[in-house]
Motif scaffolding. Sequence first.
Motif, PDB file in Angstrom:
ATOM      1  N   PHE A 170      45.843  43.846  59.037  1.00 51.71           N
ATOM      2  CA  PHE A 170      45.486  45.065  59.742  1.00 51.71           C
ATOM      3  C   PHE A 170      45.665  46.297  58.863  1.00 51.71           C
ATOM      4  O   PHE A 170      44.867  47.226  58.919  1.00 51.71           O
ATOM      5  N   ASP A 171      46.704  46.308  58.039  1.00 51.86           N
ATOM      6  CA  ASP A 171      46.925  47.428  57.123  1.00 51.86           C
ATOM      7  C   ASP A 171      45.791  47.520  56.106  1.00 51.86           C
ATOM      8  O   ASP A 171      45.298  48.600  55.799  1.00 51.86           O
TER       9      ASP A 171
ATOM     10  N   GLU B  27      41.448  54.336  49.201  1.00 52.93           N
ATOM     11  CA  GLU B  27      41.476  53.513  47.996  1.00 52.93           C
ATOM     12  C   GLU B  27      42.908  53.353  47.474  1.00 52.93           C
ATOM     13  O   GLU B  27      43.319  52.259  47.087  1.00 52.93           O
ATOM     14  N   ALA B  28      43.661  54.445  47.474  1.00 49.30           N
ATOM     15  CA  ALA B  28      45.042  54.395  46.988  1.00 49.30           C
ATOM     16  C   ALA B  28      45.895  53.496  47.879  1.00 49.30           C
ATOM     17  O   ALA B  28      46.713  52.707  47.376  1.00 49.30           O
ATOM     18  N   GLU B  29      45.703  53.602  49.185  1.00 51.91           N
ATOM     19  CA  GLU B  29      46.463  52.765  50.116  1.00 51.91           C
ATOM     20  C   GLU B  29      46.124  51.298  49.913  1.00 51.91           C
ATOM     21  O   GLU B  29      47.008  50.443  49.893  1.00 51.91           O
ATOM     22  N   GLU B  30      44.844  51.009  49.735  1.00 53.48           N
ATOM     23  CA  GLU B  30      44.419  49.632  49.512  1.00 53.48           C
ATOM     24  C   GLU B  30      45.014  49.079  48.214  1.00 53.48           C
ATOM     25  O   GLU B  30      45.505  47.953  48.172  1.00 53.48           O
TER      26      GLU B  30
ATOM     27  N   ALA C 189      43.034  50.557  55.742  1.00 53.73           N
ATOM     28  CA  ALA C 189      42.797  51.258  54.480  1.00 53.73           C
ATOM     29  C   ALA C 189      41.319  51.213  54.105  1.00 53.73           C
ATOM     30  O   ALA C 189      40.749  52.213  53.663  1.00 53.73           O
ATOM     31  N   LYS C 190      40.675  50.061  54.307  1.00 49.84           N
ATOM     32  CA  LYS C 190      39.246  49.926  53.982  1.00 49.84           C
ATOM     33  C   LYS C 190      38.414  50.800  54.918  1.00 49.84           C
ATOM     34  O   LYS C 190      37.469  51.458  54.486  1.00 49.84           O
ATOM     35  N   ALA C 191      38.779  50.840  56.194  1.00 46.80           N
ATOM     36  CA  ALA C 191      38.056  51.685  57.151  1.00 46.80           C
ATOM     37  C   ALA C 191      38.187  53.153  56.765  1.00 46.80           C
ATOM     38  O   ALA C 191      37.211  53.911  56.828  1.00 46.80           O
ATOM     39  N   GLU C 192      39.386  53.556  56.360  1.00 45.50           N
ATOM     40  CA  GLU C 192      39.616  54.937  55.939  1.00 45.50           C
ATOM     41  C   GLU C 192      38.739  55.275  54.738  1.00 45.50           C
ATOM     42  O   GLU C 192      38.138  56.351  54.667  1.00 45.50           O
ATOM     43  N   GLU C 193      38.648  54.341  53.812  1.00 43.48           N
ATOM     44  CA  GLU C 193      37.811  54.535  52.623  1.00 43.48           C
ATOM     45  C   GLU C 193      36.337  54.686  53.018  1.00 43.48           C
ATOM     46  O   GLU C 193      35.638  55.572  52.525  1.00 43.48           O
ATOM     47  N   LEU C 194      35.858  53.832  53.924  1.00 41.88           N
ATOM     48  CA  LEU C 194      34.455  53.874  54.330  1.00 41.88           C
ATOM     49  C   LEU C 194      34.116  55.131  55.129  1.00 41.88           C
ATOM     50  O   LEU C 194      33.058  55.735  54.931  1.00 41.88           O
TER      51      LEU C 194
END
Length: 61
Positions: free
Chosen positions: A4-5, A43-46, A9-14
């Motif tokens: 989920f994390d 990206e940084a979170e991912e 992170a990917k959703a935030e990037e998109l």
Amino acid sequence: MSVFDKAKAKAEELVGRATEVYGESHGDAAAEAAGEARRLEGEAEEEALEAGEHGDRPGPH
């Protein structure tokens, strides 16, 4: 690392990339900058999550 994390992170990037493209196409510099910032945060979170998964980054003990 939670699935989920990583998904968050990917959703935030998109969403950031979409906002950035919107800003570029509409000449909205504020939206473009906000989108870029949001994309980079995602990206940084991912990357941080992936680094923690591989043990490259020490976690709290």
